[in-house]
Design a protein around this motif. Structure first.
Motif, PDB file in Angstrom:
ATOM      1  N   GLU A 114       0.791  -1.245  -0.032  1.00 51.08           N
ATOM      2  CA  GLU A 114       0.098   0.021  -0.025  1.00 51.08           C
ATOM      3  C   GLU A 114       0.815   1.267   0.215  1.00 51.08           C
ATOM      4  O   GLU A 114       0.462   2.254  -0.674  1.00 51.08           O
ATOM      5  CB  GLU A 114      -1.109   0.034   1.138  1.00 51.08           C
ATOM      6  CG  GLU A 114      -2.136  -1.059   1.253  1.00 51.08           C
ATOM      7  CD  GLU A 114      -2.999  -1.283   2.286  1.00 51.08           C
ATOM      8  OE1 GLU A 114      -2.548  -0.355   3.299  1.00 51.08           O
ATOM      9  OE2 GLU A 114      -3.686  -2.346   2.541  1.00 51.08           O
ATOM     10  N   MET A 115       1.912   1.261   0.807  1.00 46.64           N
ATOM     11  CA  MET A 115       2.941   2.303   1.002  1.00 46.64           C
ATOM     12  C   MET A 115       3.773   2.715  -0.557  1.00 46.64           C
ATOM     13  O   MET A 115       3.905   3.716  -0.890  1.00 46.64           O
ATOM     14  CB  MET A 115       3.919   2.369   1.980  1.00 46.64           C
ATOM     15  CG  MET A 115       3.291   2.311   3.274  1.00 46.64           C
ATOM     16  SD  MET A 115       4.769   2.284   4.641  1.00 46.64           S
ATOM     17  CE  MET A 115       3.725   1.046   5.673  1.00 46.64           C
ATOM     18  N   ARG A 116       3.965   1.446  -1.186  1.00 48.22           N
ATOM     19  CA  ARG A 116       4.594   1.479  -2.560  1.00 48.22           C
ATOM     20  C   ARG A 116       3.810   2.277  -3.500  1.00 48.22           C
ATOM     21  O   ARG A 116       3.923   3.096  -4.424  1.00 48.22           O
ATOM     22  CB  ARG A 116       4.913   0.385  -2.897  1.00 48.22           C
ATOM     23  CG  ARG A 116       6.368  -0.203  -2.273  1.00 48.22           C
ATOM     24  CD  ARG A 116       7.014  -0.947  -3.348  1.00 48.22           C
ATOM     25  NE  ARG A 116       8.239  -1.456  -2.584  1.00 48.22           N
ATOM     26  CZ  ARG A 116       8.326  -2.501  -1.714  1.00 48.22           C
ATOM     27  NH1 ARG A 116       7.554  -3.461  -1.927  1.00 48.22           N
ATOM     28  NH2 ARG A 116       9.639  -2.785  -1.203  1.00 48.22           N
ATOM     29  N   ASP A 117       2.148   2.040  -3.430  1.00 46.35           N
ATOM     30  CA  ASP A 117       1.269   2.543  -4.216  1.00 46.35           C
ATOM     31  C   ASP A 117       1.298   4.045  -4.016  1.00 46.35           C
ATOM     32  O   ASP A 117       1.259   4.868  -5.024  1.00 46.35           O
ATOM     33  CB  ASP A 117       0.095   1.921  -4.367  1.00 46.35           C
ATOM     34  CG  ASP A 117      -0.071   0.520  -4.564  1.00 46.35           C
ATOM     35  OD1 ASP A 117       0.692  -0.053  -5.531  1.00 46.35           O
ATOM     36  OD2 ASP A 117      -0.846   0.010  -4.125  1.00 46.35           O
ATOM     37  N   LEU A 118       1.197   4.284  -2.842  1.00 47.69           N
ATOM     38  CA  LEU A 118       1.065   5.802  -2.559  1.00 47.69           C
ATOM     39  C   LEU A 118       2.615   6.697  -3.036  1.00 47.69           C
ATOM     40  O   LEU A 118       2.569   7.736  -3.536  1.00 47.69           O
ATOM     41  CB  LEU A 118       0.998   6.053  -0.950  1.00 47.69           C
ATOM     42  CG  LEU A 118      -0.357   5.453  -0.477  1.00 47.69           C
ATOM     43  CD1 LEU A 118      -0.331   5.646   1.050  1.00 47.69           C
ATOM     44  CD2 LEU A 118      -1.328   6.445  -1.101  1.00 47.69           C
ATOM     45  N   ASP A 141       6.614  17.099  -2.670  1.00 50.34           N
ATOM     46  CA  ASP A 141       6.506  15.752  -3.356  1.00 50.34           C
ATOM     47  C   ASP A 141       7.664  14.840  -2.744  1.00 50.34           C
ATOM     48  O   ASP A 141       7.683  13.595  -2.353  1.00 50.34           O
ATOM     49  CB  ASP A 141       6.589  15.596  -4.754  1.00 50.34           C
ATOM     50  CG  ASP A 141       5.233  16.367  -5.189  1.00 50.34           C
ATOM     51  OD1 ASP A 141       4.111  16.258  -4.648  1.00 50.34           O
ATOM     52  OD2 ASP A 141       5.232  16.718  -6.448  1.00 50.34           O
ATOM     53  N   MET A 142       8.875  15.318  -3.038  1.00 45.31           N
ATOM     54  CA  MET A 142      10.162  14.555  -2.424  1.00 45.31           C
ATOM     55  C   MET A 142      10.005  14.205  -1.091  1.00 45.31           C
ATOM     56  O   MET A 142      10.538  13.203  -0.540  1.00 45.31           O
ATOM     57  CB  MET A 142      11.136  15.399  -3.138  1.00 45.31           C
ATOM     58  CG  MET A 142      12.624  14.533  -3.296  1.00 45.31           C
ATOM     59  SD  MET A 142      12.517  13.239  -4.205  1.00 45.31           S
ATOM     60  CE  MET A 142      14.024  13.281  -5.146  1.00 45.31           C
ATOM     61  N   GLU A 143       9.755  15.352  -0.108  1.00 51.77           N
ATOM     62  CA  GLU A 143       9.694  15.321   1.134  1.00 51.77           C
ATOM     63  C   GLU A 143       8.833  13.929   1.502  1.00 51.77           C
ATOM     64  O   GLU A 143       9.159  13.410   2.309  1.00 51.77           O
ATOM     65  CB  GLU A 143       9.331  16.504   1.984  1.00 51.77           C
ATOM     66  CG  GLU A 143      10.365  17.428   1.932  1.00 51.77           C
ATOM     67  CD  GLU A 143       9.935  19.083   2.355  1.00 51.77           C
ATOM     68  OE1 GLU A 143      10.808  19.608   2.683  1.00 51.77           O
ATOM     69  OE2 GLU A 143       8.660  19.188   2.545  1.00 51.77           O
ATOM     70  N   THR A 144       7.729  13.903   0.880  1.00 50.26           N
ATOM     71  CA  THR A 144       6.678  12.866   1.045  1.00 50.26           C
ATOM     72  C   THR A 144       7.324  11.510   0.543  1.00 50.26           C
ATOM     73  O   THR A 144       7.089  10.645   1.589  1.00 50.26           O
ATOM     74  CB  THR A 144       5.508  13.043   0.034  1.00 50.26           C
ATOM     75  OG1 THR A 144       5.003  14.527   0.703  1.00 50.26           O
ATOM     76  CG2 THR A 144       4.357  12.095   0.495  1.00 50.26           C
ATOM     77  N   ILE A 145       7.954  11.633  -0.465  1.00 47.43           N
ATOM     78  CA  ILE A 145       8.775  10.427  -1.119  1.00 47.43           C
ATOM     79  C   ILE A 145       9.535   9.731   0.202  1.00 47.43           C
ATOM     80  O   ILE A 145       9.438   8.566   0.444  1.00 47.43           O
ATOM     81  CB  ILE A 145       9.198  10.594  -2.197  1.00 47.43           C
ATOM     82  CG1 ILE A 145       8.248  10.625  -3.554  1.00 47.43           C
ATOM     83  CG2 ILE A 145      10.223   9.072  -2.684  1.00 47.43           C
ATOM     84  CD1 ILE A 145       8.590  11.240  -4.573  1.00 47.43           C
ATOM     85  N   VAL A 146      10.574  10.682   0.680  1.00 46.31           N
ATOM     86  CA  VAL A 146      11.550  10.133   1.633  1.00 46.31           C
ATOM     87  C   VAL A 146      10.627   9.630   2.888  1.00 46.31           C
ATOM     88  O   VAL A 146      10.893   8.794   3.416  1.00 46.31           O
ATOM     89  CB  VAL A 146      12.078  11.560   2.130  1.00 46.31           C
ATOM     90  CG1 VAL A 146      13.199  11.448   3.164  1.00 46.31           C
ATOM     91  CG2 VAL A 146      13.136  11.917   0.863  1.00 46.31           C
ATOM     92  N   LYS A 147       9.661  10.282   3.224  1.00 45.65           N
ATOM     93  CA  LYS A 147       8.859   9.985   4.628  1.00 45.65           C
ATOM     94  C   LYS A 147       8.140   8.445   4.106  1.00 45.65           C
ATOM     95  O   LYS A 147       8.340   7.687   5.059  1.00 45.65           O
ATOM     96  CB  LYS A 147       8.014  10.848   4.812  1.00 45.65           C
ATOM     97  CG  LYS A 147       6.821  10.626   5.859  1.00 45.65           C
ATOM     98  CD  LYS A 147       5.808  11.750   6.260  1.00 45.65           C
ATOM     99  CE  LYS A 147       4.762  11.156   7.122  1.00 45.65           C
ATOM    100  NZ  LYS A 147       3.470  11.884   7.222  1.00 45.65           N
ATOM    101  N   GLN A 148       7.837   8.466   2.866  1.00 47.24           N
ATOM    102  CA  GLN A 148       7.033   6.988   2.566  1.00 47.24           C
ATOM    103  C   GLN A 148       8.146   6.000   2.552  1.00 47.24           C
ATOM    104  O   GLN A 148       7.921   4.833   3.055  1.00 47.24           O
ATOM    105  CB  GLN A 148       6.380   7.163   1.193  1.00 47.24           C
ATOM    106  CG  GLN A 148       5.249   8.077   1.429  1.00 47.24           C
ATOM    107  CD  GLN A 148       4.539   8.311  -0.019  1.00 47.24           C
ATOM    108  OE1 GLN A 148       5.375   8.594  -0.879  1.00 47.24           O
ATOM    109  NE2 GLN A 148       3.271   8.761   0.046  1.00 47.24           N
TER     110      GLN A 148
END
Length: 176
Positions: A114-118, A141-148
């Motif tokens: 699920e996290m990979r989909d996000l 977006d990049m900050e979100t990706i790092v968090k994910q």
């Protein structure tokens, strides 16, 4: 016949730990030929410094994920070999505790999926914003990706811990 089925079910439960490892691979796939659409190459040097710094963090996370995946793969092999060495009686006695650990691994695996989909959605957004040179949105977006990615690593670390518990559970039993 009933004993055979019971032993087979137990071994199957132990073997279910294998997909949890495969799906936890840092790239989201392992030894299969599914092709994802190619992403355009990004000229990271053309990005603002703060976005480049986030990219460096992503690279470090990816290195950590590769190490975790190798550990999961190695532990999975230990689990498989220990499972093969179990007697029918030992498999029967380990069925319930092993099943609980495997269910937790499955839950972690599903959460990773699920996290990979996000994360993929965040990457798409990043690509769009970077293409338009909307740097503030691209940085978000990049900050979100790092968090994910960090959340995914936490789940992968959880799988490593659960595998260690399963090895400990099976290990002594396989020797006796």
């Amino acid at each position: 016949m009933k004993r055979y089925l019971h032993a087979l079910l137990t071994f199957t439960a132990l073997a279910l730990a294998i997909p949890a490892v495969a799906s936890a691979h840092p790239d989201g796939h392992h030894h299969h030929n599914h092709q994802q659409p190619a992403r355009p190459n990004i000229d990271w040097s053309a990005m603002p410094a703060d976005i480049q710094a986030l990219k460096t963090q992503l690279d470090q996370i990816k290195t950590e994920q590769k190490s975790l995946f190798q550990q999961m793969k190695s532990q999975n092999e230990q689990i498989r070999e220990a499972g093969k060495a179990l007697s029918k009686d030992k498999r029967k006695s380990l069925k319930q505790p092993a099943k609980q650990l495997i269910e937790k691994m499955k839950a972690s695996k599903e959460a990773i999926r699920e996290m990979r989909d996000l994360k993929r959605e965040s990457w798409s957004s990043f690509h769009e914003n970077a293409e338009k040179k909307q740097w503030a949105a691209a940085k978000t977006d990049m900050e979100t990706i790092v968090k994910q990615k960090r959340q995914i690593i936490e789940k992968q670390q959880n799988i490593v811990r659960l595998q260690k518990q399963l090895i400990t559970l099976i290990g002594p039993s396989a020797q006796s």
